[in-house]
Design a protein around this motif. Structure first.
Motif, mmCIF file in Angstrom:
data_model
loop_
_atom_site.group_PDB
_atom_site.id
_atom_site.type_symbol
_atom_site.label_atom_id
_atom_site.label_comp_id
_atom_site.label_asym_id
_atom_site.label_seq_id
_atom_site.Cartn_x
_atom_site.Cartn_y
_atom_site.Cartn_z
ATOM 1 N N TYR A 181 0.841 -1.203 0.000
ATOM 2 C CA TYR A 181 0.000 0.000 0.000
ATOM 3 C C TYR A 181 0.873 1.249 0.000
ATOM 4 O O TYR A 181 0.619 2.204 -0.742
ATOM 5 C CB TYR A 181 -0.911 -0.025 1.229
ATOM 6 C CG TYR A 181 -1.766 1.214 1.400
ATOM 7 C CD1 TYR A 181 -2.888 1.414 0.606
ATOM 8 C CD2 TYR A 181 -1.454 2.176 2.362
ATOM 9 C CE1 TYR A 181 -3.684 2.546 0.761
ATOM 10 C CE2 TYR A 181 -2.246 3.308 2.525
ATOM 11 C CZ TYR A 181 -3.352 3.493 1.724
ATOM 12 O OH TYR A 181 -4.134 4.616 1.873
ATOM 13 N N ALA A 182 1.905 1.255 0.835
ATOM 14 C CA ALA A 182 2.792 2.410 0.935
ATOM 15 C C ALA A 182 3.496 2.685 -0.394
ATOM 16 O O ALA A 182 3.627 3.846 -0.816
ATOM 17 C CB ALA A 182 3.820 2.187 2.041
ATOM 18 N N ILE A 183 3.939 1.634 -1.060
ATOM 19 C CA ILE A 183 4.633 1.808 -2.341
ATOM 20 C C ILE A 183 3.692 2.393 -3.390
ATOM 21 O O ILE A 183 4.087 3.245 -4.201
ATOM 22 C CB ILE A 183 5.244 0.468 -2.808
ATOM 23 C CG1 ILE A 183 6.477 0.155 -1.948
ATOM 24 C CG2 ILE A 183 5.616 0.504 -4.289
ATOM 25 C CD1 ILE A 183 7.114 -1.182 -2.210
ATOM 26 N N ALA A 184 2.436 1.962 -3.376
ATOM 27 C CA ALA A 184 1.455 2.539 -4.298
ATOM 28 C C ALA A 184 1.300 4.036 -4.039
ATOM 29 O O ALA A 184 1.253 4.844 -4.978
ATOM 30 C CB ALA A 184 0.113 1.827 -4.157
ATOM 31 N N LYS A 185 1.223 4.426 -2.771
ATOM 32 C CA LYS A 185 1.063 5.839 -2.432
ATOM 33 C C LYS A 185 2.311 6.648 -2.783
ATOM 34 O O LYS A 185 2.213 7.795 -3.248
ATOM 35 C CB LYS A 185 0.727 5.987 -0.945
ATOM 36 C CG LYS A 185 -0.675 5.506 -0.592
ATOM 37 C CD LYS A 185 -1.720 6.320 -1.344
ATOM 38 C CE LYS A 185 -3.132 5.909 -1.016
ATOM 39 N NZ LYS A 185 -4.136 6.709 -1.756
ATOM 40 N N ILE A 186 3.479 6.076 -2.582
ATOM 41 C CA ILE A 186 4.721 6.756 -2.978
ATOM 42 C C ILE A 186 4.734 6.959 -4.490
ATOM 43 O O ILE A 186 5.124 8.020 -4.988
ATOM 44 C CB ILE A 186 5.953 5.951 -2.516
ATOM 45 C CG1 ILE A 186 6.050 5.973 -0.983
ATOM 46 C CG2 ILE A 186 7.234 6.514 -3.132
ATOM 47 C CD1 ILE A 186 7.064 4.996 -0.407
ATOM 48 N N ALA A 187 4.273 5.932 -5.219
ATOM 49 C CA ALA A 187 4.199 6.045 -6.680
ATOM 50 C C ALA A 187 3.274 7.192 -7.082
ATOM 51 O O ALA A 187 3.547 7.910 -8.049
ATOM 52 C CB ALA A 187 3.707 4.730 -7.279
ATOM 53 N N GLY A 188 2.183 7.382 -6.339
ATOM 54 C CA GLY A 188 1.262 8.479 -6.641
ATOM 55 C C GLY A 188 1.908 9.840 -6.465
ATOM 56 O O GLY A 188 1.726 10.742 -7.294
ATOM 57 N N ILE A 189 2.683 9.992 -5.404
ATOM 58 C CA ILE A 189 3.408 11.256 -5.177
ATOM 59 C C ILE A 189 4.361 11.527 -6.321
ATOM 60 O O ILE A 189 4.401 12.631 -6.882
ATOM 61 C CB ILE A 189 4.199 11.191 -3.854
ATOM 62 C CG1 ILE A 189 3.271 11.006 -2.659
ATOM 63 C CG2 ILE A 189 5.056 12.448 -3.669
ATOM 64 C CD1 ILE A 189 4.007 10.611 -1.384
ATOM 65 N N LYS A 190 5.142 10.521 -6.666
ATOM 66 C CA LYS A 190 6.149 10.678 -7.717
ATOM 67 C C LYS A 190 5.497 10.872 -9.086
ATOM 68 O O LYS A 190 6.037 11.570 -9.958
ATOM 69 C CB LYS A 190 7.086 9.468 -7.729
ATOM 70 C CG LYS A 190 7.948 9.352 -6.478
ATOM 71 C CD LYS A 190 8.810 10.591 -6.292
ATOM 72 C CE LYS A 190 9.702 10.505 -5.075
ATOM 73 N NZ LYS A 190 10.502 11.743 -4.875
ATOM 74 N N MET A 191 4.330 10.268 -9.275
ATOM 75 C CA MET A 191 3.610 10.447 -10.536
ATOM 76 C C MET A 191 3.134 11.890 -10.674
ATOM 77 O O MET A 191 3.254 12.500 -11.741
ATOM 78 C CB MET A 191 2.433 9.480 -10.604
ATOM 79 C CG MET A 191 1.788 9.363 -11.969
ATOM 80 S SD MET A 191 0.609 7.987 -12.009
ATOM 81 C CE MET A 191 0.073 8.092 -13.725
ATOM 82 N N CYS A 192 2.605 12.444 -9.597
ATOM 83 C CA CYS A 192 2.172 13.844 -9.628
ATOM 84 C C CYS A 192 3.347 14.771 -9.941
ATOM 85 O O CYS A 192 3.224 15.705 -10.744
ATOM 86 C CB CYS A 192 1.537 14.236 -8.291
ATOM 87 S SG CYS A 192 -0.117 13.547 -8.050
#
Length: 315
Positions: A143-154
């Motif tokens: 879950y945390a990695i998915a959220k980190i990916a969202g930050i980096k995607m933005c």
């Protein structure tokens, strides 16, 4: 960027996850502030994991602003049990919404993450710059990695396309429309349910996982919504912003408060054979405080409101 956003009360705003605790709080806040053109869909009306469906929705509605509050969420047991579901579904939801937002030229998007993005043993309190400086807590790593990916995607969309996409990292949340599932809920709503059931069934004690020593910070969801609307109107930078109270307490202390609010008269036991999770998770909220925002709902007051909501939903 210095342009101010959300000045037009007729602006079309899409709230992804409007039925969840966070999304519904944002919805209430926007309605209270006089915004009249709010767009939303239930999960049965729009599967956010379906790329084609999400793209069609965005092309049809063309929202100007997006609050990305939709996510698959849960507590330690759910995160550790459904590891593949948590990384896959969250990656799909956020990727579909972010890319579709770019395609229809959304003016601004807010991505909501979680404090679990920070390393398990990061120094306390957690500063924004601690992201990706160490190993994550194993139980909720997918879950945390998915959220980190969202930050980096933005941030990547900001760099490549000039999109004004911002990221907000809330601390542990609670409030109206929380998830009280006996297995898939977070610690605070789980405790509310367990103490209420113990009271109803006249049990002699409630047993809680772990030692009770881990410390956690909690923020009422309507306070988060207030911060989100504030940041959507004023914050236009890369990276992320922590949102929390800046105060924490132990699980043992939290359990004692909830026990008192519920009115349970039995004992509290701790099962030391079960995992504690991260020892402490306290947000450094100085960045947000310096912008001029602080929380307003005291934990005791918020817990009373949450318990009343729980009892109403139960009956």
């Amino acid at each position: 960027m210095s342009e101010l956003y959300l000045q037009d009360r007729n602006a079309k705003i899409y709230i992804a996850g409007h039925r969840g605790m966070v999304g519904s709080a944002i919805f209430r806040k926007l309605q209270k502030d006089g915004f009249k053109n709010l767009v939303y869909r239930t999960s049965s009306e729009l599967d956010l994991r379906d790329q084609a469906a999400v793209q069609e929705f965005f092309e049809s509605e063309k929202p100007e602003y997006v609050f990305l509050a939709a996510a698959k969420v849960g507590g330690i047991v759910a995160n550790n049990t459904y590891r593949a579901d948590f990384i896959y579904e969250n990656l799909m939801i956020q990727s579909n919404i972010i890319e579709s937002s770019r395609k229809v030229n959304v003016k601004k998007l807010m991505f909501l993450g979680s404090s679990c993005i920070y390393p398990k043993m990061a120094p306390q309190p957690l500063k924004e710059e601690y992201l990706l400086t160490g190993e994550l807590e194993p139980t909720n790593e997918p879950y945390a990695i998915a959220k980190i990916a969202g930050i980096k995607m933005c941030d990547a969309y900001r760099d490549q396309y000039g999109c004004n996409y911002i990221s907000v990292m809330p601390t542990n949340l609670y409030g109206l429309n929380d998830n009280y599932h006996p297995e898939n809920s977070h610690v605070l709503p789980a405790l509310i349910r367990r103490f209420d059931e113990a009271k109803e069934n006249k049990l002699p004690a409630v047993t809680i996982w772990g030692t009770g020593s881990p410390k956690r910070e909690f923020l009422y969801a309507d306070d988060l919504a207030d911060a989100c609307v504030f940041l959507m109107a004023t914050y236009n930078e890369a990276g992320l912003v922590n949102v929390g109270s800046g105060e924490d307490l132990s699980i043992k202390e939290l359990a004692a408060i909830i026990k008192n609010i519920v009115g349970f008269e039995g004992d509290i036991n701790f099962d030391h054979t079960k995992p504690d999770g991260t020892p402490r998770k306290l947000m450094d909220v100085s960045k947000l405080t310096n912008f001029g925002w602080t929380f307003s709902i005291d934990l005791n007051d918020g817990l009373r409101l949450a318990y009343e909501d729980f009892k109403y939903k139960k009956n």
